[in-house]
Design a protein around this motif. Structure first.
Motif, PDB file in Angstrom:
ATOM      1  N   LYS A 186       0.833  -1.213   0.000  1.00  0.00           N
ATOM      2  CA  LYS A 186       0.000   0.000   0.000  1.00  0.00           C
ATOM      3  C   LYS A 186       0.860   1.253   0.000  1.00  0.00           C
ATOM      4  O   LYS A 186       0.621   2.189  -0.753  1.00  0.00           O
ATOM      5  N   LEU A 187       1.873   1.250   0.870  1.00  0.00           N
ATOM      6  CA  LEU A 187       2.735   2.426   0.973  1.00  0.00           C
ATOM      7  C   LEU A 187       3.516   2.651  -0.314  1.00  0.00           C
ATOM      8  O   LEU A 187       4.035   3.729  -0.562  1.00  0.00           O
ATOM      9  N   SER A 188       3.642   1.599  -1.128  1.00  0.00           N
ATOM     10  CA  SER A 188       4.333   1.753  -2.409  1.00  0.00           C
ATOM     11  C   SER A 188       3.367   2.187  -3.507  1.00  0.00           C
ATOM     12  O   SER A 188       3.766   2.343  -4.654  1.00  0.00           O
ATOM     13  N   GLY A 189       2.080   2.352  -3.158  1.00  0.00           N
ATOM     14  CA  GLY A 189       1.106   2.823  -4.138  1.00  0.00           C
ATOM     15  C   GLY A 189       0.347   1.718  -4.859  1.00  0.00           C
ATOM     16  O   GLY A 189      -0.334   1.988  -5.849  1.00  0.00           O
ATOM     17  N   ILE A 190       0.461   0.483  -4.371  1.00  0.00           N
ATOM     18  CA  ILE A 190      -0.255  -0.634  -5.009  1.00  0.00           C
ATOM     19  C   ILE A 190      -1.666  -0.734  -4.428  1.00  0.00           C
ATOM     20  O   ILE A 190      -1.832  -0.689  -3.207  1.00  0.00           O
ATOM     21  N   LYS A 191      -2.662  -0.851  -5.308  1.00  0.00           N
ATOM     22  CA  LYS A 191      -4.049  -0.946  -4.831  1.00  0.00           C
ATOM     23  C   LYS A 191      -4.305  -2.369  -4.344  1.00  0.00           C
ATOM     24  O   LYS A 191      -4.815  -3.233  -5.065  1.00  0.00           O
TER      25      LYS A 191
ATOM     26  N   GLU B  72      -2.698   3.949  -0.447  1.00  0.00           N
ATOM     27  CA  GLU B  72      -2.165   3.790  -1.806  1.00  0.00           C
ATOM     28  C   GLU B  72      -2.410   5.029  -2.658  1.00  0.00           C
ATOM     29  O   GLU B  72      -1.614   5.371  -3.523  1.00  0.00           O
ATOM     30  N   ASP B  73      -3.538   5.720  -2.397  1.00  0.00           N
ATOM     31  CA  ASP B  73      -3.824   6.937  -3.158  1.00  0.00           C
ATOM     32  C   ASP B  73      -2.881   8.076  -2.747  1.00  0.00           C
ATOM     33  O   ASP B  73      -2.419   8.840  -3.594  1.00  0.00           O
ATOM     34  N   ALA B  75       0.103   7.624  -1.575  1.00  0.00           N
ATOM     35  CA  ALA B  75       1.413   7.262  -2.126  1.00  0.00           C
ATOM     36  C   ALA B  75       1.502   7.710  -3.581  1.00  0.00           C
ATOM     37  O   ALA B  75       2.502   8.286  -4.009  1.00  0.00           O
ATOM     38  N   ARG B  76       0.430   7.461  -4.328  1.00  0.00           N
ATOM     39  CA  ARG B  76       0.442   7.833  -5.750  1.00  0.00           C
ATOM     40  C   ARG B  76       0.433   9.344  -5.942  1.00  0.00           C
ATOM     41  O   ARG B  76       0.844   9.839  -6.988  1.00  0.00           O
ATOM     42  N   MET B  80       5.235   9.744   0.301  1.00  0.00           N
ATOM     43  CA  MET B  80       5.842   8.421   0.498  1.00  0.00           C
ATOM     44  C   MET B  80       6.238   8.229   1.957  1.00  0.00           C
ATOM     45  O   MET B  80       6.945   9.064   2.531  1.00  0.00           O
TER      46      MET B  80
END
Lengths: 298, 236
Positions: A186-191, B72-73, B75-76, B80
């Motif tokens: 999640k913290l890496s941006g993966i849904k 996740e949102d 992060a995007r 970070m």
């Protein structure tokens, strides 16, 4: 000698089916930490869908594709609209471990009841697409047919595709990362939620494939896959529950153990063998034979 | 662009972990959040990155609210969080760990460029690409975790105890590296640390937390040079 060859070949094709079910269980376990008892229901439901397609079109192959695809859709729907809301509401306490598993048990009952309503509870059968007559070796007919060979080829192909997906693609990396550490993913941006649903869909597809390949040798009824669920679960645990290769190996080990003990000792040993193998593995390697290595403990 | 936290309150069940905390970190600055164990530092970061829900208050980055959004949102969107415990996935290779923050990025060319920059910054990672992250030393894991975050080209970096469990020499090295890339990439950083001295040395601003409340906010330099502050809050 022919008895031995027969036993080896039958072990391979039985083991391959157990492996499919084990993989379905491992895929869900890895992505959501749930032991999915409903897998037996999902698989049998997709097999009924396949059965209906055969009734309409007469083609096993179309039915196989429809069953696999509908297995994936049913798996995704169950995760998205059934499991995910449960995880959202049940967040703390001992119930966290129990609730999802009990939910899948309930779901198994519901699915089987629905099947009873729609298709009835009488035995149906699916005819194999190729000959189920045993091959002849040195003049004797052995208990291994073109159909058994087909099962082996399909399972090997499915395993290969799954391995490529996991090891060579971005989706596979997302699946692995979400399984090992949802938080870092999640913290890496993966849904992660979507990735989990994908895990359920893949598992559903494998369940569908298992059903369509398993049922032609047996009968189709609402509880037809219950035994296979238990064997798949045992195979998954033997393999360490985390590893897809472990699930495959666990299925094969179980296949060989069951077929050899029932061929050479007594047919009554079918069930005991499965549990003896399970207990032996748990005693010798409690984490399963192929549990992944973590780290150097730093 | 700045991070503005106002009246933030966070509860762990019945326990109030963060109580009415407010602070501001202007763009390009590094704020060190220091305080003893249990001061609520990690909880603060986990809430800012979307892993934990706040009970009340607000937090905005670049004028848009952070609270209530999914991790996740966030992060995007460029926030970070490098969580504590050397947050790498031990079962995956170094290469795969680094690839995680590039998976969803459209600009694959830039992902490659960013990866090369990270390997330049931490050359040891380049030599360990195919090894599993679990085989790395503590310092290497920290570099990997930070490197993974940088590949996403973040704007706001939340660092949780990068010095935890590392040998003094490595700690010094990590802090200096953080200082250098923060300046060169114009990052805004919230650095949570128990190593108050090390953190304040590279920080612009110091925020001292005690039992979930802010007891002091001042420039890092002032905090470092005030003997009363040093003995009362920093312990050196």
């Amino acid at each position: 000698m022919t008895q031995f060859i027969t036993a080896v070949l039958t072990s391979l094709s039985s083991g391959a089916i157990y492996a499919l079910m084990a993989i379905a269980i491992v895929l869900v376990w890895r992505s959501t930490r749930v032991i999915n008892f409903a897998q037996a229901g999902q698989a049998v439901l997709t097999t009924y869908i396949g059965y209906t397609v055969i009734q309409r079109t007469g083609s096993f192959w179309i039915a196989l594709v429809v069953a696999v695809v509908s297995g994936a859709v049913i798996g995704a729907v169950i995760d998205r609209f059934f499991m995910r809301p449960i995880f959202k509401r049940v967040k703390s306490g001992p119930i966290v471990m129990i609730a999802p598993v009990v939910a899948t048990l309930g779901l198994l009952g519901i699915i089987q009841a629905i099947i009873g309503f729609v298709w009835g509870i009488t035995n149906q059968s699916i005819e194999a697409p190729v000959s189920t007559g045993g091959y002849k070796i040195m003049g004797t007919v052995i208990a291994f047919s073109s159909y058994n060979l087909l099962v082996l080829v399909f399972v090997a192909g499915a395993m290969l595709l799954l391995t490529l997906l996991f090891q060579r693609t971005n989706i596979g990396l997302a699946l692995r990362a979400s399984a090992y550490s949802p938080e870092i993913a999640k913290l890496s941006g993966i849904k992660v939620d979507s990735v989990r649903t994908l895990g359920w869909a893949l598992a559903g597809a494998f369940g569908g494939l298992a059903g369509m390949l398993y049922i032609p040798g047996y009968f189709l009824y609402p509880n037809a896959m219950d035994l296979l669920l238990v064997l798949g679960f045992i195979a998954a645990v033997i393999g360490g529950l985390e590893s897809l290769f472990g699930a495959f190996a666990g299925g094969m080990i179980l296949g060989f153990a069951i077929i050899f003990s029932t061929t050479y000792i007594s047919p009554k040993l079918f069930f005991p063998t499965a549990f003896i193998v399970l207990i032996l593995v748990l005693l010798v390697k409690p984490a399963g034979l192929f549990a992944p290595k973590k780290n150097r403990g730093a | 662009m700045s991070l503005i936290v106002e009246g933030l309150t966070i509860d762990h069940g019945a326990i109030r972990a963060i109580n009415n905390v407010s602070f501001k970190v202007p763009q390009g600055q590094l704020a060190a959040v220091i305080g003893s164990n249990g001061a609520g530092k990690t909880t603060l970061l986990r809430t800012l990155s979307g892993l934990k829900e706040a009970s009340s208050g607000s937090a905005t980055w670049n004028a848009s609210p952070i609270l209530g959004k999914r991790a996740e949102d966030l992060a995007r969107s460029g926030i970070m969080h490098v969580s504590d415990g050397k947050s790498v996935i031990a079962e995956l290779s170094v290469k795969d760990n680094l690839a995680l923050t590039g998976l969803w990025r459209k600009d694959k060319k830039d992902v490659k460029a960013a990866t090369n920059e990270v390997v330049e910054l931490f050359p040891i990672l380049g030599q360990r690409m195919s090894q599993s992250a679990g085989s790395l030393s503590g310092g290497e894991r920290q570099m990997l975790a930070i490197g993974r975050a940088l590949i996403a080209r973040p704007k706001l970096l939340l660092l949780d105890e990068p010095s935890l469990g590392l040998a003094p020499l490595i700690v010094e090295q990590i802090f200096q590296t953080i200082k250098s890339f923060v300046k060169s990439m114009n990052l805004t950083v919230v650095l949570v640390e128990q190593n108050a001295m090390g953190a304040l040395k590279i920080a612009d601003q110091g925020i001292v937390l005690n039992l979930g409340s802010v007891v002091l906010i001042d420039s890092a330099e002032k905090l470092l040079n005030d003997p009363a502050v040093r003995s009362a809050y920093l312990g050196f």
